[in-house]
Design an enzyme around this catalytic site. Structure first.
Site, PDB file in Angstrom:
ATOM      1  N   TYR A 112     -43.618 -18.824 -37.314  1.00 33.22           N
ATOM      2  CA  TYR A 112     -42.038 -18.801 -37.127  1.00 33.22           C
ATOM      3  C   TYR A 112     -41.206 -20.042 -38.507  1.00 33.22           C
ATOM      4  O   TYR A 112     -40.940 -19.254 -39.249  1.00 33.22           O
ATOM      5  CB  TYR A 112     -41.552 -19.680 -36.514  1.00 33.22           C
ATOM      6  CG  TYR A 112     -42.111 -18.479 -34.735  1.00 33.22           C
ATOM      7  CD1 TYR A 112     -41.121 -17.506 -34.847  1.00 33.22           C
ATOM      8  CD2 TYR A 112     -42.582 -18.961 -33.956  1.00 33.22           C
ATOM      9  CE1 TYR A 112     -41.805 -16.791 -33.769  1.00 33.22           C
ATOM     10  CE2 TYR A 112     -43.800 -18.393 -33.322  1.00 33.22           C
ATOM     11  CZ  TYR A 112     -42.743 -16.724 -33.382  1.00 33.22           C
ATOM     12  OH  TYR A 112     -42.761 -16.079 -31.920  1.00 33.22           O
ATOM     13  N   ASN A 135     -35.985  -7.245 -33.123  1.00 29.44           N
ATOM     14  CA  ASN A 135     -36.736  -6.212 -33.997  1.00 29.44           C
ATOM     15  C   ASN A 135     -36.312  -5.126 -33.397  1.00 29.44           C
ATOM     16  O   ASN A 135     -37.219  -4.987 -32.477  1.00 29.44           O
ATOM     17  CB  ASN A 135     -38.214  -6.730 -34.129  1.00 29.44           C
ATOM     18  CG  ASN A 135     -38.820  -6.071 -35.369  1.00 29.44           C
ATOM     19  OD1 ASN A 135     -38.224  -4.931 -35.761  1.00 29.44           O
ATOM     20  ND2 ASN A 135     -39.853  -5.932 -35.715  1.00 29.44           N
ATOM     21  N   CYS A 143     -43.685  -7.603 -36.075  1.00 31.91           N
ATOM     22  CA  CYS A 143     -43.321  -9.400 -35.317  1.00 31.91           C
ATOM     23  C   CYS A 143     -44.688 -10.168 -35.300  1.00 31.91           C
ATOM     24  O   CYS A 143     -44.411 -10.777 -34.452  1.00 31.91           O
ATOM     25  CB  CYS A 143     -41.864  -9.343 -34.813  1.00 31.91           C
ATOM     26  SG  CYS A 143     -42.110  -7.634 -33.217  1.00 31.91           S
ATOM     27  N   HIS A 144     -45.663  -8.705 -34.282  1.00 33.51           N
ATOM     28  CA  HIS A 144     -46.519 -10.013 -33.476  1.00 33.51           C
ATOM     29  C   HIS A 144     -47.349 -10.744 -34.152  1.00 33.51           C
ATOM     30  O   HIS A 144     -48.452 -11.169 -34.141  1.00 33.51           O
ATOM     31  CB  HIS A 144     -47.941  -8.749 -33.141  1.00 33.51           C
ATOM     32  CG  HIS A 144     -48.014  -7.613 -33.858  1.00 33.51           C
ATOM     33  ND1 HIS A 144     -47.351  -6.640 -34.249  1.00 33.51           N
ATOM     34  CD2 HIS A 144     -49.215  -7.402 -34.619  1.00 33.51           C
ATOM     35  CE1 HIS A 144     -47.776  -5.533 -35.374  1.00 33.51           C
ATOM     36  NE2 HIS A 144     -48.947  -6.335 -36.011  1.00 33.51           N
ATOM     37  N   GLU A 170     -55.837  -6.098 -34.953  1.00 35.74           N
ATOM     38  CA  GLU A 170     -56.240  -6.295 -36.547  1.00 35.74           C
ATOM     39  C   GLU A 170     -57.355  -7.526 -37.022  1.00 35.74           C
ATOM     40  O   GLU A 170     -57.027  -7.595 -37.831  1.00 35.74           O
ATOM     41  CB  GLU A 170     -54.081  -7.197 -37.357  1.00 35.74           C
ATOM     42  CG  GLU A 170     -53.693  -5.892 -37.273  1.00 35.74           C
ATOM     43  CD  GLU A 170     -52.300  -5.888 -37.394  1.00 35.74           C
ATOM     44  OE1 GLU A 170     -52.332  -6.862 -38.291  1.00 35.74           O
ATOM     45  OE2 GLU A 170     -51.148  -5.365 -37.061  1.00 35.74           O
TER      46      GLU A 170
END
Length: 178
Positions: A112, A135, A143-144, A170
């Site tokens: 962040y 978002n 945003c993850h 991912e």
């Protein structure tokens, strides 16, 4: 996509549950988790109110988004190539989300605080968290991929189980055991 005078939406089943996608003339305007009928009805009303145009169900016109989501969840797409409509976000939130969209690639994470620094607001780490929660384009604007600087996973508007699943997809986290 669709004409400037209306927004098309559809629900797509994914590995993290049903997602509602909505597209206007400028591109993808909304992705919403847990797209059960009640959620979809609420989102349609909110879009009509905020965008001032009809919002109609039309899976054919949202097909390009659905195809890319399918490829992403199958592990074959690491970068979305969709026009994005930023109408549902403004100011600081828009700046942060745009930086996130272009500056944090698949398979990586950012803190962040680092994201606040990147947009020239070094004291705004908490505001970055608020921007992630607001978002309108999760998954596509990832945003993850935003985590706590101490290694914690942080929060997620779609729920932590979905954040973990996306990060596992991912390769950032191990896949859940069950």
């Amino acid at each position: 996509m669709v004409g400037m005078d209306e927004v098309a939406w559809a629900v797509r089943e994914t590995a993290v549950g049903p997602l509602m996608v909505a597209c206007g003339g400028a591109g993808l305007v909304l992705v919403a988790f847990r797209a059960e009928p009640r959620t979809v009805a609420r989102q349609v009303r909110a879009l009509e109110r905020r965008l001032g145009c009809p919002v109609v169900e039309d899976p054919e016109r949202t097909a390009p988004v659905s195809e890319q989501l399918d490829a992403y969840f199958a592990g074959g797409l690491t970068r979305f190539d969709l026009p994005l409509d930023w109408s549902l976000t403004t100011g600081f939130n828009r700046r942060v989300l745009r930086e996130l969209a272009v500056g944090v690639p698949y398979g990586s994470v950012v803190g962040y605080q680092d994201l606040a620094d990147r947009v020239g607001e070094p004291g705004a780490a908490r505001a970055v968290g608020a921007a992630m929660g607001a978002n309108p384009l999760p998954v596509v604007v990832p945003c993850h991929r935003v985590v706590e600087s101490d290694g914690g996973i942080g929060g997620f508007g779609g729920g932590l189980e979905i954040k973990r699943a996306l990060l596992a997809l991912e390769g950032v986290l191990p896949a859940p055991l069950f």
